[in-house]
Scaffold this motif. Structure first.
Motif, PDB file in Angstrom:
ATOM      1  N   VAL A  24       6.698   1.254   1.561  1.00  0.00           N
ATOM      2  CA  VAL A  24       5.757   0.839   0.513  1.00  0.00           C
ATOM      3  C   VAL A  24       6.332  -0.330  -0.293  1.00  0.00           C
ATOM      4  O   VAL A  24       5.629  -1.309  -0.577  1.00  0.00           O
ATOM      5  CB  VAL A  24       5.406   2.039  -0.398  1.00  0.00           C
ATOM      6  N   GLY A  25       7.607  -0.246  -0.639  1.00  0.00           N
ATOM      7  CA  GLY A  25       8.241  -1.325  -1.411  1.00  0.00           C
ATOM      8  C   GLY A  25       8.242  -2.640  -0.655  1.00  0.00           C
ATOM      9  O   GLY A  25       7.979  -3.704  -1.227  1.00  0.00           O
ATOM     10  N   PHE A  26       8.506  -2.580   0.638  1.00  0.00           N
ATOM     11  CA  PHE A  26       8.545  -3.798   1.443  1.00  0.00           C
ATOM     12  C   PHE A  26       7.152  -4.398   1.593  1.00  0.00           C
ATOM     13  O   PHE A  26       6.981  -5.613   1.487  1.00  0.00           O
ATOM     14  CB  PHE A  26       9.174  -3.518   2.814  1.00  0.00           C
ATOM     15  N   LEU A  27       6.150  -3.554   1.826  1.00  0.00           N
ATOM     16  CA  LEU A  27       4.774  -4.046   1.923  1.00  0.00           C
ATOM     17  C   LEU A  27       4.336  -4.679   0.598  1.00  0.00           C
ATOM     18  O   LEU A  27       3.674  -5.719   0.584  1.00  0.00           O
ATOM     19  CB  LEU A  27       3.821  -2.926   2.321  1.00  0.00           C
ATOM     20  N   ASN A  28       4.722  -4.064  -0.505  1.00  0.00           N
ATOM     21  CA  ASN A  28       4.407  -4.635  -1.821  1.00  0.00           C
ATOM     22  C   ASN A  28       5.094  -5.990  -2.001  1.00  0.00           C
ATOM     23  O   ASN A  28       4.495  -6.932  -2.507  1.00  0.00           O
ATOM     24  CB  ASN A  28       4.819  -3.686  -2.952  1.00  0.00           C
ATOM     25  N   ALA A  29       6.361  -6.073  -1.601  1.00  0.00           N
ATOM     26  CA  ALA A  29       7.116  -7.321  -1.752  1.00  0.00           C
ATOM     27  C   ALA A  29       6.474  -8.454  -0.953  1.00  0.00           C
ATOM     28  O   ALA A  29       6.449  -9.604  -1.406  1.00  0.00           O
ATOM     29  CB  ALA A  29       8.560  -7.122  -1.305  1.00  0.00           C
ATOM     30  N   LEU A  30       5.933  -8.130   0.225  1.00  0.00           N
ATOM     31  CA  LEU A  30       5.272  -9.150   1.050  1.00  0.00           C
ATOM     32  C   LEU A  30       3.806  -9.362   0.652  1.00  0.00           C
ATOM     33  O   LEU A  30       3.122 -10.196   1.244  1.00  0.00           O
ATOM     34  CB  LEU A  30       5.340  -8.768   2.528  1.00  0.00           C
ATOM     35  N   LYS A  31       3.357  -8.569  -0.335  1.00  0.00           N
ATOM     36  CA  LYS A  31       1.964  -8.638  -0.803  1.00  0.00           C
ATOM     37  C   LYS A  31       0.975  -8.368   0.332  1.00  0.00           C
ATOM     38  O   LYS A  31      -0.043  -9.033   0.465  1.00  0.00           O
ATOM     39  CB  LYS A  31       1.683  -9.973  -1.477  1.00  0.00           C
TER      40      LYS A  31
END
Length: 156
Positions: A24-31
């Motif tokens: 989830v954090g990585f998907l958020n970081a990549l928007k």
């Protein structure tokens, strides 16, 4: 296209919680837009996830653990395959998405090898040019020395 991440909101496993947070954090970081689907509080989500993970991708006990990632109804993978894609800088391909403009994909080992061969070829060409220049310079120096010797002989 909607990326679906199947999670367990009330997992007792800290390892699963960390994996879920990482995805989830990585998907958020990549928007990257995604939907979180809880399998702990929604039986339909749990059944859908279990039925749609391909048989060859299920663990030996047959019950896939979260996080599981889908692009619409297409299975992308579990945490381990997500992690590998993240390490290879190929998350967009893993998710079945087009990379945004300006996104720099890490070259694969094969692409690096090809690039190295091109660089070697360019380096060899540079060495050839340098060698030719050195030869020309040496010839000029020899001609100058010869000319000086001829002038000295003419003076004597």
């Amino acid at each position: 296209m909607v990326i679906k991440v199947f999670l367990a909101s009330s997992s007792g496993s800290t390892a699963i919680k960390k994996k879920q947070q990482d995805v989830v954090g990585f998907l958020n970081a990549l928007k990257i837009d995604y939907a979180q689907l809880d399998i702990a509080s929604n039986e339909e989500n749990r059944m859908w996830m279990r039925e749609n993970v391909p048989g060859d991708r299920k663990p030996t006990n047959g019950i896939p653990l979260p996080p599981q990632i889908f692009n619409e109804d297409n299975y992308c993978g579990d945490y381990d395959t997500f992690f590998d894609a993240k390490e290879d800088n190929s998350v967009y391909e893993f998710l079945g998405l087009t990379s945004p403009p300006g996104f720099k994909k890490m070259p694969t080992a094969e692409e690096e090898e090809q690039e190295g061969a091109v660089e070697d070829e360019a380096g060899n060409h540079e060495e050839e040019l340098e060698s030719e220049e050195e030869e020309e310079l040496q010839e000029l120096e020899e001609e100058e020395e010869l000319q000086q010797l001829e002038e000295e002989e003419a003076e004597d």
